[in-house]
Write an enzyme that holds these catalytic residues in place. Structure first.
Site, mmCIF file in Angstrom:
data_model
loop_
_atom_site.group_PDB
_atom_site.id
_atom_site.type_symbol
_atom_site.label_atom_id
_atom_site.label_comp_id
_atom_site.label_asym_id
_atom_site.label_seq_id
_atom_site.Cartn_x
_atom_site.Cartn_y
_atom_site.Cartn_z
ATOM 1 N N ASP A 15 0.831 -1.211 0.000
ATOM 2 C CA ASP A 15 0.000 0.000 0.000
ATOM 3 C C ASP A 15 0.868 1.264 0.000
ATOM 4 O OD1 ASP A 15 -2.364 1.399 -0.038
ATOM 5 O OD2 ASP A 15 -2.657 1.325 2.138
ATOM 6 N N HIS A 32 2.071 3.465 -9.179
ATOM 7 C CA HIS A 32 1.819 2.040 -9.439
ATOM 8 C C HIS A 32 2.986 1.414 -10.191
ATOM 9 C CE1 HIS A 32 -2.005 2.344 -7.607
ATOM 10 N NE2 HIS A 32 -2.589 3.055 -8.565
ATOM 11 N N LEU A 126 10.197 -20.743 -5.075
ATOM 12 C CA LEU A 126 9.365 -19.827 -4.279
ATOM 13 C C LEU A 126 8.007 -19.798 -4.968
ATOM 14 C CD1 LEU A 126 8.815 -17.298 -2.347
ATOM 15 C CD2 LEU A 126 9.726 -15.896 -4.196
HETATM 16 C C1 IPE Z 1 -5.495 -2.756 -0.007
HETATM 17 O O1 IPE Z 1 -5.125 -1.443 -0.159
HETATM 18 C C2 IPE Z 1 -5.505 -3.459 -1.328
HETATM 19 C C3 IPE Z 1 -4.238 -3.552 -2.033
HETATM 20 C C4 IPE Z 1 -3.051 -3.162 -1.605
HETATM 21 C C5 IPE Z 1 -4.321 -4.166 -3.318
HETATM 22 P P1 IPE Z 1 -6.200 -0.262 -0.256
HETATM 23 O O2 IPE Z 1 -5.433 0.983 -0.431
HETATM 24 O O3 IPE Z 1 -7.212 -0.580 -1.280
HETATM 25 O O4 IPE Z 1 -6.879 -0.328 1.184
HETATM 26 P P2 IPE Z 1 -7.832 0.701 1.934
HETATM 27 O O5 IPE Z 1 -8.923 1.054 0.980
HETATM 28 O O6 IPE Z 1 -7.013 1.898 2.282
HETATM 29 O O7 IPE Z 1 -8.296 -0.026 3.146
HETATM 30 C C1 IPE Z 2 -1.733 0.170 -3.354
HETATM 31 O O1 IPE Z 2 -1.470 1.546 -3.371
HETATM 32 C C2 IPE Z 2 -1.973 -0.356 -4.747
HETATM 33 C C3 IPE Z 2 -3.338 -0.811 -5.018
HETATM 34 C C4 IPE Z 2 -4.342 -0.775 -4.190
HETATM 35 C C5 IPE Z 2 -3.558 -1.370 -6.321
HETATM 36 P P1 IPE Z 2 -2.644 2.614 -3.328
HETATM 37 O O2 IPE Z 2 -3.051 2.919 -4.722
HETATM 38 O O3 IPE Z 2 -3.733 2.163 -2.445
HETATM 39 O O4 IPE Z 2 -1.881 3.837 -2.692
HETATM 40 P P2 IPE Z 2 -2.473 4.906 -1.673
HETATM 41 O O5 IPE Z 2 -3.024 4.163 -0.507
HETATM 42 O O6 IPE Z 2 -3.516 5.665 -2.420
HETATM 43 O O7 IPE Z 2 -1.284 5.756 -1.318
HETATM 44 MG MG MG Z 3 -4.106 2.440 -0.459
#
Ligand code: IPE
Ligand code: IPE
Ligand code: MG
Length: 245
Positions: A15, A32, A126
């Site tokens: 995240d 991303h 792995l």
């Molecule tokens: C969780 O992250 C899902 C992934 C990393 C794929 P999110 O960014 O979607 O989670 P919330 O919405 O903050 O809980």
């Molecule tokens: C995690 O990073 C990636 C996915 C959920 C695909 P985020 O896109 O949730 O990044 P933040 O939380 O907005 O910084």
């Molecule tokens: Mg996020």
């Protein structure tokens, strides 16, 4: 089991990509892309370390709520990354599998997922499980549905349904449960990830954003894990006695 042991299975919520990009005044897409680079490095680090399984949250069943353009870009990135990287992963003896509702993903992505799984099925260095269109509740629900089908068909009796039999239908049932859970990006929540599997997993959170997560950070998490005593309901005395026996 006890302090000092290597984690066999590591599960990660990757995240913070969006915030990483925002700090650079860049579009979320750049975050991303940087996230993909970090993922490659962590897969390699886990393979080098002899970790058995690495489970990565790539896209949750709730991430469809994001703007359509971001979802489309993410799906394109998954497809491209899979096409570009599968050869190298295979050469390194890495097995790639997917968990989640793949029927909800695009056709070409489904095809590429099938190919990647097939190509790497016999690899034993792995296992990388990619959770795409995955939700922990949905996973438990699909397991319950399949058990219900067994019962309805007369192949299982209702009294046979317990944590062990239901667990056999939850995804990843052929792997050891995650020993260590890592979430980057500062949030202290599970976000509908591996709800069933995390029952006794050691949780580790960091404010570091996923694109900045590197092998040194992974080592930090593992070192923290190795300093913990896992009791699984027992007492400290029992665990210490077991260790010295
Ligand atoms: C969780 O992250 C899902 C992934 C990393 C794929 P999110 O960014 O979607 O989670 P919330 O919405 O903050 O809980
Ligand atoms: C995690 O990073 C990636 C996915 C959920 C695909 P985020 O896109 O949730 O990044 P933040 O939380 O907005 O910084
Ligand atoms: Mg996020």
């Amino acid at each position: 089991m006890t302090e000092g042991s290597e984690p066999d299975h590591i599960a990660i919520i990757m995240d913070g990509n969006g915030r990483w990009a925002r700090r650079r005044f860049s579009p979320r897409t750049e975050g991303h892309k940087a996230g993909v680079r970090a993922t490659q490095a962590i897969i390699e680090a886990c393979a080098r370390r002899g970790v058995t399984a690495l489970t990565l949250f790539a896209f949750s069943s709730e991430n469809w709520r994001r703007p359509e353009s971001e979802v489309r870009i993410l799906m394109e990135l998954f497809l491209r990354t899979l096409r570009d990287e599968i050869g190298r992963l295979h050469e390194n003896g890495i097995r790639v599998r997917f968990i989640g509702d793949r029927a909800g993903l695009g056709r070409s992505l489904q095809t590429e997922i099938g190919r990647a799984e097939e190509k790497t099925a016999a690899n034993g260095n792995l296992t990388v499980n990619i959770a795409a269109n995955y939700g922990g509740r949905q996973d438990i629900a699909q397991a319950a549905r399949r058990v219900a089908e067994e019962v309805a068909a007369g192949r299982m009796r209702p009294e046979e349904v317990d944590a062990r039999t239901l667990g056999a239908y939850v995804s990843l049932s052929d792997l050891p449960e995650p020993d260590l859970f890592i979430r980057t990006g500062g949030e202290r929540r599970i976000s509908n990830y591996l709800l069933w599997h995390l029952a006794y997993t050691e949780l580790w959170f960091t404010d570091r954003l996923w694109p900045d997560f590197d092998s040194a950070a992974l080592e930090e998490a593992i070192a923290d894990y190795q300093g913990r005593q896992r009791r699984f309901g027992r007492t400290t005395e029992q665990v210490e006695h077991q260790r010295h026996a």
